[in-house]
Design a protein around this motif. Structure first.
Motif, PDB file in Angstrom:
ATOM      1  N   THR A  40       0.828  -1.209   0.000  1.00 56.00           N
ATOM      2  CA  THR A  40       0.000   0.000   0.000  1.00 56.00           C
ATOM      3  C   THR A  40       0.860   1.255   0.000  1.00 56.00           C
ATOM      4  OG1 THR A  40      -1.487  -1.288   1.378  1.00 56.00           O
ATOM      5  CG2 THR A  40      -1.998   1.043   1.111  1.00 56.00           C
ATOM      6  N   LEU A  41       1.867   1.259   0.879  1.00 52.22           N
ATOM      7  CA  LEU A  41       2.731   2.434   0.944  1.00 52.22           C
ATOM      8  C   LEU A  41       3.512   2.607  -0.344  1.00 52.22           C
ATOM      9  CD1 LEU A  41       4.083   2.216   4.606  1.00 52.22           C
ATOM     10  CD2 LEU A  41       2.362   3.760   3.681  1.00 52.22           C
ATOM     11  N   ALA A  42       3.888   1.484  -0.966  1.00 54.32           N
ATOM     12  CA  ALA A  42       4.666   1.585  -2.203  1.00 54.32           C
ATOM     13  C   ALA A  42       3.850   2.284  -3.296  1.00 54.32           C
ATOM     14  CB  ALA A  42       5.108   0.197  -2.656  1.00 54.32           C
ATOM     15  N   VAL A  43       2.541   2.012  -3.327  1.00 54.14           N
ATOM     16  CA  VAL A  43       1.691   2.720  -4.295  1.00 54.14           C
ATOM     17  C   VAL A  43       1.738   4.219  -4.020  1.00 54.14           C
ATOM     18  CG1 VAL A  43      -0.684   3.069  -5.066  1.00 54.14           C
ATOM     19  CG2 VAL A  43       0.158   0.765  -4.677  1.00 54.14           C
ATOM     20  N   LEU A  44       1.682   4.559  -2.727  1.00 49.82           N
ATOM     21  CA  LEU A  44       1.754   5.966  -2.335  1.00 49.82           C
ATOM     22  C   LEU A  44       3.068   6.593  -2.801  1.00 49.82           C
ATOM     23  CD1 LEU A  44       0.003   7.914  -0.600  1.00 49.82           C
ATOM     24  CD2 LEU A  44       1.620   7.455   1.250  1.00 49.82           C
ATOM     25  N   CYS A  45       4.160   5.839  -2.641  1.00 50.56           N
ATOM     26  CA  CYS A  45       5.471   6.350  -3.061  1.00 50.56           C
ATOM     27  C   CYS A  45       5.479   6.607  -4.570  1.00 50.56           C
ATOM     28  CB  CYS A  45       6.574   5.357  -2.712  1.00 50.56           C
ATOM     29  SG  CYS A  45       6.794   5.132  -0.948  1.00 50.56           S
TER      30      CYS A  45
END
Lengths: 289, 295
Positions: free
Chosen positions: B154-159
């Protein structure tokens, strides 16, 4: 009528407020710009760091003990220079092809109002909606059939024409080359090719410059197509080379940063020098209406 | 006679470009539609026609659905972050037009858009690094524990959204600046005489007048968002180094199906779906524009 002391004081106050506002806007924008440039500053900083410093916590921004070792390894022990050469050859040939095809086609579309020509123009424009990634795979098989995989020629096939370039030259021809000029040359007995070459092209220099910069950067930053068309290391473009460089188990941040810096510096320099052309080109993409 | 000569010149001049277009655009586009209805494994000489089977299979394919969802989130996320910030920043730069700093502002904000994708993504990869990155160091100052930005799907998508927005912003600001330069000054003077504050003029004059530009920029950003590839390729490679595994996107899935799984027909069906999404966005843009001019 003279202003009262009160009105004068009010005016000064207003001006002071205005100045304060302007200072605040400048301060805000400056902070924001620094933040925008920060990632690139980090990258360049890392390129000069020693392996020990790269493992330091908290991370440093400006290297304490700058070294050129990363650059030496990037240039001497990797294929970086080769990739740079490939990218430059690819981008230059793509630029030449796009400027040439756009100039002649855009000029004809603007000045030769035949119905068949107009139909063609809408066909060119309509295919611009289709993203390159969509038809990339069939195109790959065409390139393979020609035996052009792993070559500049193969890369170039994906970037020979640009719909927007034709559109840009057409708009510029309409705005900057009067019909009377062309008619006068015709009456004087000039051939169509001569008119294009000696009258139209010099007047389109600005637009062609903007288009050239756009085309160059488009090829220079291409990623999906080069990664599909090239499979041998010596044929990579710089983008592909760098991307595959870092997908190993361990990543040598110093080396990758140095290589990236070497790639970044020319493109940022070219951009700063050609900023006017570039902004004009990009901005004109938004001025369809 | 002259007309005929002009016509001959026009046709001869356009012919090479038309031939190239037909060869590198029209033919592959047609071929993509053709292949999407066939089953082809790249090696076999036979390419049997299977109708819509590829499309039916796609919607049972968990990897494809994941790619579709990720790509949509990235495209929308980038548009939602970029458009409002671009309007505000362009307004601020415009208000300082003519000052000595204005060219610097334009350059600094536009540079991320022109630097090559991969070096830029590499820079951000280090920023997000969970063990050595400055982002976690910065958050640590406030007592926040290190976050594994690039290892959590999920965080990687944000990044990826942050990286793409950083790159798209400069483009949007440049287009908006052109829009600001073309705004009628008289309207603002009238509003000021009527007692409108700067904030009111911004909301009730600037934003509505810039609507066509907003529409155009949104479409460009959404379409390039749906074609995102290089950014997740570099940023979201997993610990084994497989590119883009954590944030699977449509183009990645397409390339993997073609060249790793040898399912060319299947990948072409994905391309058809990608094209449909782009067409829908474009049609919506045109219908909104027509609506406006109809009024």
């Amino acid at each position: 009528m003279t202003a009262t002391a009160e009105e004068l004081a009010e005016g000064t106050r207003l001006r002071a407020r205005k100045r304060r506002q302007r200072l605040m806007v400048d301060a805000g924008l400056l902070v924001f710009c620094v933040l925008m440039l920060m990632p690139l500053v980090f990258l360049i900083g890392n390129a000069f760091k020693t392996p020990q410093e790269l493992l330091a916590w908290p991370p440093t921004i400006i290297p304490q003990d700058p070294t050129l070792e990363n650059f030496r390894i990037a240039l001497a022990e990797t294929s970086l220079l080769r990739w740079l050469g490939n990218s430059i050859a690819f981008a230059l040939s793509s630029t030449a092809a796009i400027v040439a095809t756009s100039a002649i086609t855009g000029y004809v579309m603007a000045k030769f109002p035949f119905r068949s020509i107009n139909v063609l123009f809408f066909l060119f424009l309509a295919t611009a909606v289709v993203p390159f990634e969509v038809y990339m795979i069939p195109l790959y098989f065409q390139v393979r059939a020609l035996g052009l995989l792993d070559s500049i020629g193969g890369l170039l096939i994906g970037y020979l024409v640009m719909s927007f370039g034709i559109f840009l030259i057409r708009q510029n021809t309409i705005h900057s080359i009067p019909d009377e000029l062309i008619e006068a040359a015709r009456v004087d007995g000039a051939g169509e090719l001569w008119i294009f070459w000696h009258i139209a092209l010099p007047l389109l220099r600005g637009a062609m410059g903007a288009l050239a910069v756009l085309a160059f950067f488009q090829a220079w930053t291409a990623f999906a197509w080069p990664i599909v068309v090239t499979s041998r290391e010596q044929h990579y473009t710089v983008e592909v080379g760098l991307a595959l460089f870092q997908t190993g188990y361990t990543v040598d941040t110093g080396l990758v940063s140095a290589a990236s810096t070497i790639v970044l510096i020319p493109s940022v320099l070219v951009f700063v020098l050609l900023r006017r052309n570039f902004v004009q080109g990009v901005a004109s993409t938004g001025m369809k209406e | 006679m002259l007309r005929r000569r002009k016509w001959m010149f026009a046709v001869l001049a356009v012919l090479p470009t038309l031939a190239i277009f037909a060869w590198v655009r029209l033919y592959p586009i047609a071929e993509m539609f053709n292949l999407s209805l066939r089953d082809w494994d790249l090696l076999s000489p036979r390419r049997p026609f299977i109708g819509l089977e590829n499309f039916i299979d796609l919607f049972d394919d968990r990897l494809f659905i994941a790619a579709l969802i990720n790509t949509t989130i990235i495209a929308l996320g980038v548009a939602i972050i970029t458009i409002p910030s671009a309007i505000v920043i362009a307004a601020l730069i415009h208000s300082r037009a003519g000052s000595k700093l204005a060219p610097f502002y334009e350059t600094a904000i536009f540079v991320p858009h022109v630097v090559s994708l991969v070096p830029a993504a590499l820079a951000w990869k280090w920023i997000f690094d969970s063990e050595l990155g400055p982002l976690n160091a910065f958050l640590g100052v406030f007592g926040i524990d290190p976050v594994a930005w690039l290892h959590n799907p999920t965080l990687a998508v944000l990044c990826v959204i942050v990286l793409c927005s950083w790159q798209a912003l400069g483009y949007a600001v440049i287009i908006y600046l052109v829009g600001f330069k073309n705004l009628p000054v008289s309207l603002y003077e009238a509003a000021r005489l009527d007692g409108a504050s700067a904030r009111q003029s911004f909301w009730f004059i600037t934003v509505p007048l810039l609507k066509p530009i907003t529409l155009y920029v949104s479409v460009v950003i959404l379409i390039s968002g749906f074609n995102v590839y290089a950014q997740p390729f570099v940023l979201a490679s997993d610990t084994q180094g497989s590119p883009s595994h954590l944030v699977r996107v449509l183009v990645y899935d397409m390339i993997e199906n073609s060249f790793s799984n040898f399912r060319i027909g299947y990948a072409s069906a994905e391309a058809v779906i990608l094209l449909s999404i782009v067409m829908i966005i474009t049609v919506i843009q045109f219908s909104i524009l027509r609506d406006r001019s109809g009024r």
